[in-house]
Design a protein around this motif. Structure first.
Motif, short mmCIF file in Angstrom:
data_model
loop_
_atom_site.label_atom_id
_atom_site.label_comp_id
_atom_site.label_asym_id
_atom_site.label_seq_id
_atom_site.Cartn_x
_atom_site.Cartn_y
_atom_site.Cartn_z
N GLY A 192 37.04 33.48 42.72
CA GLY A 192 38.05 32.50 43.12
C GLY A 192 39.41 32.94 42.63
N LYS A 193 40.39 32.06 42.88
CA LYS A 193 41.78 32.40 42.54
C LYS A 193 42.23 31.74 41.24
CE LYS A 193 42.51 30.89 46.71
NZ LYS A 193 41.26 31.08 47.45
N ASP A 194 41.28 31.20 40.48
CA ASP A 194 41.63 30.49 39.25
C ASP A 194 42.21 31.39 38.17
OD1 ASP A 194 40.66 28.25 40.45
OD2 ASP A 194 38.73 28.27 39.44
N CYS A 195 42.16 32.70 38.38
CA CYS A 195 42.73 33.63 37.40
C CYS A 195 44.25 33.64 37.45
CB CYS A 195 42.18 35.04 37.61
SG CYS A 195 42.28 35.62 39.32
N PHE A 196 44.84 32.97 38.45
CA PHE A 196 46.30 32.83 38.55
C PHE A 196 46.67 31.39 38.22
CE2 PHE A 196 45.46 36.53 41.15
CZ PHE A 196 46.52 37.38 40.87
N GLY A 197 47.73 31.21 37.45
CA GLY A 197 48.20 29.88 37.09
C GLY A 197 49.27 29.98 36.03
N ASP A 198 49.60 28.86 35.42
CA ASP A 198 50.51 28.84 34.28
C ASP A 198 49.69 28.42 33.07
OD1 ASP A 198 52.56 28.73 32.48
OD2 ASP A 198 53.64 27.09 33.44
N PHE A 199 49.05 29.39 32.43
CA PHE A 199 48.05 29.10 31.41
C PHE A 199 48.64 28.67 30.07
CE2 PHE A 199 45.86 31.77 34.46
CZ PHE A 199 44.68 31.07 34.65
N ASN A 200 49.91 29.00 29.82
CA ASN A 200 50.54 28.57 28.57
C ASN A 200 51.65 27.54 28.82
OD1 ASN A 200 52.24 30.32 29.85
ND2 ASN A 200 52.47 31.73 28.13
N ASN A 201 51.75 27.09 30.08
CA ASN A 201 52.69 26.03 30.45
C ASN A 201 54.14 26.33 30.03
OD1 ASN A 201 50.73 24.01 31.58
ND2 ASN A 201 49.90 24.16 29.51
N ASP A 202 54.55 27.58 30.28
CA ASP A 202 55.92 27.97 29.94
C ASP A 202 56.80 28.15 31.18
OD1 ASP A 202 54.85 30.27 31.00
OD2 ASP A 202 55.45 31.58 29.34
N LEU A 219 46.19 38.06 28.87
CA LEU A 219 47.11 37.25 29.66
C LEU A 219 48.32 38.09 30.06
CD1 LEU A 219 48.05 34.29 30.56
CD2 LEU A 219 49.33 34.29 28.43
N TYR A 220 48.63 38.11 31.36
CA TYR A 220 49.83 38.77 31.88
C TYR A 220 50.76 37.70 32.42
CZ TYR A 220 47.19 43.18 31.84
OH TYR A 220 46.45 44.28 31.46
N SER A 221 52.05 37.80 32.11
CA SER A 221 53.04 36.84 32.60
C SER A 221 54.11 37.55 33.40
CB SER A 221 53.69 36.09 31.43
OG SER A 221 52.76 35.24 30.80
N LEU A 222 54.50 36.94 34.52
CA LEU A 222 55.54 37.50 35.38
C LEU A 222 56.92 37.11 34.84
CD1 LEU A 222 56.41 39.07 37.87
CD2 LEU A 222 56.06 36.99 39.23
N LYS A 223 57.53 38.06 34.13
CA LYS A 223 58.86 37.85 33.57
C LYS A 223 59.72 39.06 33.87
CE LYS A 223 57.11 35.07 29.68
NZ LYS A 223 57.01 34.94 28.21
N PHE A 267 47.38 29.52 22.56
CA PHE A 267 48.62 28.80 22.26
C PHE A 267 48.35 27.44 21.61
CE2 PHE A 267 49.24 31.67 25.76
CZ PHE A 267 50.42 32.32 25.44
N TYR A 268 47.13 26.96 21.71
CA TYR A 268 46.76 25.67 21.17
C TYR A 268 45.29 25.75 20.78
CZ TYR A 268 45.47 25.50 26.10
OH TYR A 268 45.00 25.83 27.35
N LYS A 269 44.83 24.76 20.04
CA LYS A 269 43.44 24.76 19.60
C LYS A 269 42.49 24.62 20.78
CE LYS A 269 40.27 22.56 16.33
NZ LYS A 269 40.09 21.49 15.32
#
Length: 270
Positions: A192-202, A219-223, A267-269
């Protein structure tokens, strides 16, 4: 009577400790899924174009056959989307060893991207051979994130019998009819496509690379127009006994499936 009461108390304490340890073990080593994380979800829109048989490729394309030693494979444009002008410039047969593979392309309106070059520059930094030929699967979607538009395509090897575990995600960042940037990930999550998202809510688009036979999901982030790995945060996974047995009995390769909360750094417990 007092000894019996003490014995019952000790027995009850033992079972309480055993029960708590089992609960802790199950909690720390449960089956992993992306919904275990607090993730900003993406709304994907299916844009795949299929023929009457529900297939992307028509009779001109033989997906697994190789050209004979005297035949040169030809490129045919195969339309992938009914909403956008997206084409796969695809060989009719897998080229033989006498033919150089450098002509296949992915096209978005007037922009053509050489597939060899695209795969060679994959973000996952996987070794790539020019003997690899891909076909796109039925997972072709568009989505918007943080004011930007994207096209996400899933692909697999045409020689799937040689590379059972190899799969590809190709991500195009687009604006109107132009391609702003493109990215490729190899051997990641395929269910599925669940591997894409905003996992750290930044507010940045993330990709989590749940790779085969690896105990870490980075984790890879597009910056700054590129996907960069976060060295400080990751999810740890391990194999379950059932998975080990299945792999041995069936000769398959699977991503490790048990969530190791203790060893994960997030990033959180968790």
């Amino acid at each position: 009577m007092r000894k019996l009461k003490m014995k019952n108390t000790l027995l009850l304490s033992f079972f309480s400790i055993l029960l708590f340890s089992n609960f802790t073990e199950n909690k720390n080593h449960e089956q992993f899924a992306f919904d275990k994380l607090k993730c900003g979800k993406i709304i994907f829109k299916d844009i795949m174009l299929a023929n009457v048989e529900g297939q992307i490729y028509d009779d001109r394309i033989s997906l697994i056959e190789e050209a004979d030693s005297v035949t040169e494979s030809k490129i045919y444009p195969v339309k992938l989307s009914g909403k956008y002008e997206i084409y796969h410039g695809c060989y009719d047969f897998i080229p033989n060893e006498n033919q150089i593979n450098n002509k296949e392309y992915l096209q978005f309106y007037d922009t053509k991207i050489n597939i060899n070059s695209l795969l060679e520059k994959n973000i996952s930094k996987k070794k790539y051979s020019d003997e690899n030929y891909i076909v796109f699967t039925k997972s072709i979607d568009s989505f918007s994130f943080n004011g930007n538009d994207f096209i996400l395509l899933s692909a697999r090897d045409r020689r799937f019998f040689r590379n059972l575990e190899r799969n590809y995600w190709i991500l195009l960042q687009v604006k109107d009819r132009d391609v702003i940037k493109y990215f490729c990930f190899i051997d990641g999550y395929i269910s599925g496509k669940d591997c894409f998202g905003d996992f750290n809510n930044d507010g940045f688009l993330d990709y989590m690379n749940w790779d085969f036979k690896k105990d870490t999901i980075p984790l890879y982030s597009l910056k700054n127009n590129n996907f960069d790995i976060d060295e400080k945060h990751f999810i740890k996974v391990q194999q379950s006994k059932e998975q080990v047995k299945m792999m041995k009995e069936n000769g398959v390769i699977l991503p490790y499936d048990m969530f190791d909360r203790k060893k994960s750094k997030w990033f959180y417990k968790l």
